[in-house]
Design a protein around this motif. Structure first.
Motif, PDB file in Angstrom:
ATOM      1  N   UNK A   1      46.822  37.976  38.322  1.00 37.00           N
ATOM      2  CA  UNK A   1      46.787  39.325  39.313  1.00 37.00           C
ATOM      3  C   UNK A   1      46.482  40.533  38.497  1.00 37.00           C
ATOM      4  N   UNK A   2      46.272  40.323  37.222  1.00 39.77           N
ATOM      5  CA  UNK A   2      45.793  41.743  36.584  1.00 39.77           C
ATOM      6  C   UNK A   2      44.594  42.268  36.741  1.00 39.77           C
ATOM      7  N   UNK A   3      43.536  41.139  36.574  1.00 38.89           N
ATOM      8  CA  UNK A   3      42.019  41.363  36.854  1.00 38.89           C
ATOM      9  C   UNK A   3      41.966  42.121  38.316  1.00 38.89           C
ATOM     10  N   UNK A   4      42.373  41.587  39.384  1.00 38.50           N
ATOM     11  CA  UNK A   4      42.085  42.049  40.803  1.00 38.50           C
ATOM     12  C   UNK A   4      42.665  43.444  40.944  1.00 38.50           C
ATOM     13  N   UNK A   5      44.115  43.637  40.143  1.00 37.67           N
ATOM     14  CA  UNK A   5      44.644  44.822  40.062  1.00 37.67           C
ATOM     15  C   UNK A   5      43.763  45.971  39.570  1.00 37.67           C
ATOM     16  N   UNK A   6      43.247  45.597  38.520  1.00 41.30           N
ATOM     17  CA  UNK A   6      41.997  46.701  37.920  1.00 41.30           C
ATOM     18  C   UNK A   6      41.153  46.896  38.752  1.00 41.30           C
TER      19      UNK A   6
END
Length: 283
Positions: A1-6
């Protein structure tokens, strides 16, 4: 979920640059989403909307224009009389001097069709103005109801749910540190996940509150109704967080970060904070 959040953060930064008219400048966001707003009484909001909304002013001018056109059409049925002296010399050098008058008397053609057309235009403009006033009142009622409901949700999260979850987390950490039976690491992590989900829902509620304030300002056509002030912290944890000097500016909602998961024995790794600060690059 870190990639889509960034990825979402990059899109949001570009949208903000587009709104500010910037190209590739760096900026640092500061502030908090926690706001409080006292809704004025509905009669004051409706009166302000009827006085300040530009669409209602346009409809009122349309009514005046239709009324003036109808009055002009009624006066124009008498025509424009023309009166003046006249002189003429014929081929035998005989001169004539006199008066001439031209007037179209409204006897046969009284312009009833044109007058009724202007009356119909005036009635349509009056109905459009009335419809605009009703719609403005509906907008005020809807935006005020949305704002009131959003305030209730924010107050529930801020005064009831989040304090209870923080207290439960602290008690669970104490029990886990003391080695109480039945309190394992899974239960400690579960209460922390519940607190994170509650904070996520709290941010959504704050966004809904800001949107409701924007709708109210649009319904009243006055930006002063979108003004708000920060909520005073109610818990000791919030007071300690605000009183501590911030080393780096944080973005978004400034909520107290949870304490690390306590280890079962001295010297054991305590883990990473679940909500580390993530500031934007400054100039």
């Amino acid at each position: 979920t870190l990639g889509p959040g960034r990825g979402l953060a990059v899109v949001a930064e570009n949208d903000l640059r587009r709104a500010l008219g910037l190209l590739n400048e760096c900026f640092v966001l500061d502030g908090t989403l926690e706001k409080d707003f006292e809704v004025p009484q509905l009669p004051l909001l409706i009166q302000a909307a009827l006085e300040r909304r530009p669409d209602l002013h346009g409809l009122a001018f349309a009514v005046k224009e239709a009324d003036n056109r109808m009055r002009f059409e009624i006066a124009n049925r008498w025509g424009n009389p023309s009166l003046g002296p006249s002189g003429e010399v014929n081929e035998t050098s005989v001169g004539f001097v006199g008066l001439w008058m031209i007037w179209q008397a409204p006897i046969i053609n009284t312009r009833k069709g044109e007058i009724r057309q202007r009356q119909a235009e005036l009635a349509r403009a009056v109905e459009a103005s009335h419809q605009g006033e009703v719609q403005a009142k509906q907008d005020v009622f809807a935006s005020a109801a949305r704002l009131e409901q959003a305030q209730k949700v924010v107050k529930y999260f801020h005064n009831e749910l989040l304090p209870v979850l923080r207290q439960t987390r602290e008690e669970m950490d104490k029990l886990y540190t003391a080695g109480q039976p039945g309190v394992d690491l899974t239960r400690v992590l579960d209460i922390r996940r519940r607190l994170l989900r509650a904070r996520d829902a709290y941010l959504d509620a704050l966004f809904e509150l800001s949107q409701a304030q924007t709708d109210l300002a649009a319904a009243v056509a006055d930006l002063s109704f979108a003004g708000c002030r920060a909520i005073a912290p109610s818990s000791e944890e919030d007071r300690s967080t605000e009183s501590a000097p911030a080393q780096q500016p944080s973005t978004g909602e400034q909520l107290p970060s949870p304490t690390p998961v306590p280890g079962p024995a001295p010297g054991a790794p305590k883990g990473e904070p679940l909500m580390p600060p993530n500031p934007l690059p400054g100039k």
